[in-house]
Design a protein around this motif. Structure first.
Motif, short mmCIF file in Angstrom:
data_model
loop_
_atom_site.label_atom_id
_atom_site.label_comp_id
_atom_site.label_asym_id
_atom_site.label_seq_id
_atom_site.Cartn_x
_atom_site.Cartn_y
_atom_site.Cartn_z
N GLY A 1 0.81 -1.19 0.00
CA GLY A 1 0.00 0.00 0.00
C GLY A 1 0.85 1.25 0.00
N VAL A 2 0.20 2.38 0.32
CA VAL A 2 0.87 3.68 0.38
C VAL A 2 0.99 4.09 1.83
N ALA A 3 2.15 4.63 2.19
CA ALA A 3 2.39 5.04 3.58
C ALA A 3 2.73 6.52 3.63
N LEU A 4 2.40 7.14 4.75
CA LEU A 4 2.80 8.52 5.01
C LEU A 4 4.02 8.49 5.93
N ILE A 5 5.17 8.93 5.42
CA ILE A 5 6.40 8.85 6.19
C ILE A 5 7.20 10.13 5.98
N PRO A 6 7.76 10.71 7.05
CA PRO A 6 8.64 11.87 6.88
C PRO A 6 9.90 11.47 6.10
N PRO A 7 10.30 12.26 5.10
CA PRO A 7 11.47 11.91 4.29
C PRO A 7 12.74 11.67 5.10
N LEU A 8 12.90 12.36 6.23
CA LEU A 8 14.13 12.20 7.02
C LEU A 8 14.31 10.78 7.52
N LEU A 9 13.24 10.00 7.57
CA LEU A 9 13.31 8.63 8.08
C LEU A 9 13.55 7.58 7.00
N ILE A 10 13.49 7.99 5.74
CA ILE A 10 13.62 7.01 4.64
C ILE A 10 14.52 7.56 3.53
N GLN A 11 15.55 8.29 3.90
CA GLN A 11 16.41 8.90 2.88
C GLN A 11 17.08 7.86 1.99
N ARG A 12 17.56 6.77 2.58
CA ARG A 12 18.23 5.74 1.79
C ARG A 12 17.25 5.06 0.84
N GLU A 13 16.06 4.73 1.33
CA GLU A 13 15.07 4.04 0.50
C GLU A 13 14.66 4.91 -0.69
N LEU A 14 14.54 6.22 -0.46
CA LEU A 14 14.19 7.13 -1.55
C LEU A 14 15.35 7.26 -2.53
N ALA A 15 16.57 7.38 -2.03
CA ALA A 15 17.74 7.54 -2.89
C ALA A 15 17.95 6.31 -3.77
N GLU A 16 17.65 5.14 -3.23
CA GLU A 16 17.86 3.90 -3.99
C GLU A 16 16.66 3.54 -4.86
#
Length: 302
Positions: free
Chosen positions: A235-250
């Motif tokens: 599904g879709v999650a609401l997460i602050p970017p500061l907590l998932i920087q690596r996942e977003l970068a990859e």
């Protein structure tokens, strides 16, 4: 007043025998004779006035009272061992015991903590997960990194930063698309965060939308769990970017709609009044506030 506590040797012998369900294996573990273990446990049973083991031809079995007492004693002995190792490991240094919300501590605090250790090598910072409020008087914590409001009786609170959650999902979930509008997101499974039950309602509301079923969906207590569920296409999650920087970068997570809202609650450093004069805690507080201010300035969260 004399405490009603049996001998430590008897408790250690009992815990080992209870764990192994065997006096023989307990004796081997403790480097004692079997008869010595038997004597310790017999003395403990006499002290308690309770039978802890039932002796049979095949060996021994815990009674119901023994099973219940064994669980509690094991936990207490573990705590004594942890405290003992902590004292042995200090060797003249000062330690800070911090209760922390886990994902924030892992993703934001820990990458910066080496800088504090460089500036204050005499202070050891220990972190323990706590996601909900507690009474400092019942713990050994010196302070807490907490998400919520600053209304925590008997404490002083320092503001660190607010959250700015964005919707994230696995790219495979919406392929071949890369972007969605808010109503398209609402049609997907909405992953919920247990300690922020109104997050999706607030996010849709910041876009002027009222979405039926915005609080439905599987709930997870930790953001790390939310991120894993989203990466696995649940599904879709609401997460602050500061907590998932690596996942977003990859590219394991993507942001299908670049819209964030600043939450009404925030991360705080909570310090009980009785700890306010600690020099080590003051040094950590000053360093932490500088780090948080720099982060807010860099990411436009002022």
């Amino acid at each position: 007043m004399r405490r009603k506590i049996p001998s430590t040797a008897a408790l250690v012998a009992f815990e080992s025998a209870a764990r192994h369900q065997s006096f023989t294996k307990a004796a081997e573990e403790l480097a004692l004779t079997q008869s010595a273990v038997c004597r310790q446990i017999a003395a403990l049973e006499a002290f308690l006035g309770v039978e802890l083991f039932r002796r049979t031809r095949r060996g021994v079995r815990l009674t119901e009272e023994g099973l219940s007492y064994g669980r509690r004693i094991a936990a207490q002995l573990d705590a004594v061992e942890r405290d003992t190792l902590a004292v042995m490991g200090q060797q003249g240094s000062t330690s800070l015991e911090l209760a922390v919300v886990p994902t924030f501590a892992t993703q934001w605090l820990l990458p910066r903590l080496k800088d504090f250790q460089r500036l204050h090598p005499e202070v050891t910072v220990n972190l323990t997960n706590r996601t909900r409020p507690f009474l400092f008087a019942d713990t050994e914590f010196d302070a807490a990194l907490y998400f919520g409001d600053a209304d925590w009786p008997g404490t002083a609170a320092d503001f660190l930063m607010r959250e700015n959650p964005v919707p994230v999902c696995s790219p495979e979930l919406i392929a071949p698309q890369y972007t969605l509008n808010a109503r398209e997101i609402a049609a997907l499974p909405l992953l919920q965060q247990t300690t922020r039950p109104y997050a999706w309602r607030q996010w849709f509301g910041s876009l002027g939308l009222q979405i039926e079923g915005d609080m439905r969906g599987p709930r997870y207590e930790l953001f790390s769990m939310l991120a894993q569920a989203a990466m696995h296409g649940m599904g879709v999650a609401l997460i602050p970017p500061l907590l998932i920087q690596r996942e977003l970068a990859e590219g394991r997570l993507i942001v299908p709609l670049q819209h964030a809202y600043l939450s009404d609650k925030a991360y705080y450093l909570i310090v009980p009044e009785r700890k306010a004069e600690s020099a080590a805690l003051r040094a950590f507080r000053d360093w932490l506030l500088e780090q948080a201010q720099a982060y807010r300035r860099e990411h436009g969260l002022e």
